[in-house]
Motif scaffolding. Structure first.
Motif, short mmCIF file in Angstrom:
data_model
loop_
_atom_site.label_atom_id
_atom_site.label_comp_id
_atom_site.label_asym_id
_atom_site.label_seq_id
_atom_site.Cartn_x
_atom_site.Cartn_y
_atom_site.Cartn_z
N ARG A 178 0.89 -1.08 0.03
CA ARG A 178 0.08 -0.06 -0.06
C ARG A 178 0.83 1.29 0.16
O ARG A 178 0.54 2.30 0.51
N ARG A 179 2.09 1.12 -0.55
CA ARG A 179 2.87 2.19 -0.59
C ARG A 179 2.86 2.90 -2.06
O ARG A 179 2.95 2.09 -3.08
N ILE A 180 2.90 4.19 -2.19
CA ILE A 180 2.95 4.95 -3.41
C ILE A 180 4.44 5.01 -3.77
O ILE A 180 5.46 5.25 -3.34
N ILE A 181 4.70 4.15 -4.98
CA ILE A 181 6.05 4.03 -5.32
C ILE A 181 6.32 4.91 -6.74
O ILE A 181 7.59 5.00 -7.16
N GLY A 182 5.51 5.50 -7.17
CA GLY A 182 5.74 6.43 -8.34
C GLY A 182 4.78 7.46 -8.46
O GLY A 182 3.48 7.17 -8.21
N TRP A 183 5.11 8.86 -8.86
CA TRP A 183 3.86 9.93 -9.01
C TRP A 183 4.72 10.85 -10.08
O TRP A 183 5.69 10.85 -10.23
N LEU B 282 5.26 5.69 -13.89
CA LEU B 282 5.93 4.50 -14.14
C LEU B 282 7.39 4.38 -13.86
O LEU B 282 7.87 3.53 -13.46
N GLN B 283 7.96 5.29 -14.88
CA GLN B 283 9.29 5.46 -14.92
C GLN B 283 9.86 5.70 -13.46
O GLN B 283 11.13 5.25 -13.19
N GLN B 284 9.25 6.45 -12.72
CA GLN B 284 9.75 6.48 -11.23
C GLN B 284 9.36 5.50 -10.31
O GLN B 284 10.25 5.28 -9.58
N ALA B 285 8.50 4.66 -10.53
CA ALA B 285 8.03 3.39 -9.76
C ALA B 285 9.29 2.36 -9.99
O ALA B 285 9.45 1.68 -9.05
N TYR B 286 9.43 2.19 -11.29
CA TYR B 286 10.47 0.98 -11.74
C TYR B 286 11.58 1.16 -10.59
O TYR B 286 11.95 0.11 -9.92
N PRO B 287 12.47 1.98 -10.47
CA PRO B 287 13.81 1.87 -9.85
C PRO B 287 13.37 1.83 -8.35
O PRO B 287 13.96 1.19 -7.40
N ARG B 288 12.34 2.48 -7.89
CA ARG B 288 12.06 2.45 -6.51
C ARG B 288 11.36 1.20 -5.95
O ARG B 288 11.81 0.80 -4.72
N ALA B 289 11.07 0.27 -7.05
CA ALA B 289 10.44 -1.11 -6.73
C ALA B 289 11.73 -1.90 -6.81
O ALA B 289 11.57 -3.34 -6.40
N GLY B 290 13.07 -1.60 -7.14
CA GLY B 290 13.99 -2.56 -7.15
C GLY B 290 14.38 -3.12 -8.62
O GLY B 290 14.91 -3.71 -9.02
N PHE B 291 13.54 -2.49 -9.79
CA PHE B 291 13.72 -3.00 -10.93
C PHE B 291 14.74 -2.43 -11.82
O PHE B 291 14.78 -2.65 -13.23
N GLY B 292 15.28 -1.45 -11.58
CA GLY B 292 16.38 -0.56 -12.21
C GLY B 292 15.44 0.36 -13.02
O GLY B 292 14.36 0.61 -13.09
#
Length: 260
Positions: free
Chosen positions: A225-230, A245-255
């Motif tokens: 339930r965490r905001i990982i991209g905005w 989405l581009q911000q969410a990818y590295p924050r989720a550990g996908f590079g």
């Protein structure tokens, strides 16, 4: 028995509004002091103190006296320079006399009650982010105990230079094309994944800001339930969603996000 002498005290707000009569409304220090029933030298001290605080400096008495002298000299030189531009040397003296007479004209007296009204009007207008017109400002003043009409409020706003700032209204900029295919529902209403990064959800909303309406796109991991991209934009576009989405990818550990 000699009675102990008492001195009248004034609030910081009263001092600030009293100085504003001089700095914002064109009153001389003597005229403002006479209208409010305070000593002229006291109003000078309030004015110098507020100006020093605004500049982040504190002057000793000698420096304050020298600064006052320099200001007076600078003001005199500016007046003389302006006069020389407009007339010959022969007419300059007559114009200077007229100018001095204009400066010494009596100002309309103002009472402490009117000063309090002006202070409240400025605070209410500032709190509204410069959006209150004369009608709404009059209502707000009445709620705060000031019996004032809309016409008098309009004149008060003109005196204080309170100008309403119009904000850009919300406008729908994107319409769905009904011919486009709807994406498959892969989640099937199951919003309780069993591990992190299993299911992401996204949404777009709009926010009212001092600069106008802005769109906010977010990406949430449904497990944590965490905001990982905005991302924010003035328009609701594909690029806005891609930025979140581009911000969410590295924050989720996908590079770094790679399209395609």
């Amino acid at each position: 028995m000699i009675e102990k002498r008492t001195y009248k005290t004034y609030s910081d707000e009263f001092k600030k509004e009293a100085v504003a009569l001089v700095t914002e409304q064109g009153y001389s220090v003597a005229e403002a002091a006479q209208s409010l029933g305070v000593r002229t030298n006291l109003l000078y001290k309030w004015k110098d103190k507020l100006e020093s605080q605004a500049k982040g400096i504190v002057l000793d008495p000698d420096e304050r006296a020298e600064l006052k002298k320099l200001r007076a000299e600078n003001k005199r030189l500016k007046v003389e320079k302006e006069i020389l531009k407009k007339a010959s040397a022969l007419l300059a003296q007559d114009i200077l006399l007229d100018l001095n007479s204009w400066k010494k004209r009596p100002k309309k007296g103002i009472t402490p009650e009117e000063l309090e009204l002006q202070g409240m009007a400025k605070r209410l207008f500032k709190d509204s982010r410069q959006s209150l017109g004369s009608r709404e400002l009059a209502k707000a003043l009445q709620k705060n105990g000031f019996p004032i009409s809309r016409e008098k409020t309009r004149r008060l706003m003109k005196t204080l230079g309170l100008v309403v700032t119009q904000r850009r209204a919300y406008k729908v900029t994107t319409k769905r094309n009904l011919t486009h295919r709807v994406a498959d529902n892969l989640i099937k209403m199951d919003f309780n994944p069993t591990r992190i990064n299993q299911v992401w959800a996204g949404d777009i909303t709009y926010l009212k800001t001092p600069q106008g309406w802005l769109y906010l796109s977010i990406v949430m991991d449904l497990y944590s339930r965490r905001i990982i991209g905005w991302a924010l934009s003035e328009r609701m576009t594909v690029e806005l969603v891609m930025k979140s989405l581009q911000q969410a990818y590295p924050r989720a550990g996908f590079g770094k996000y790679q399209s395609g």
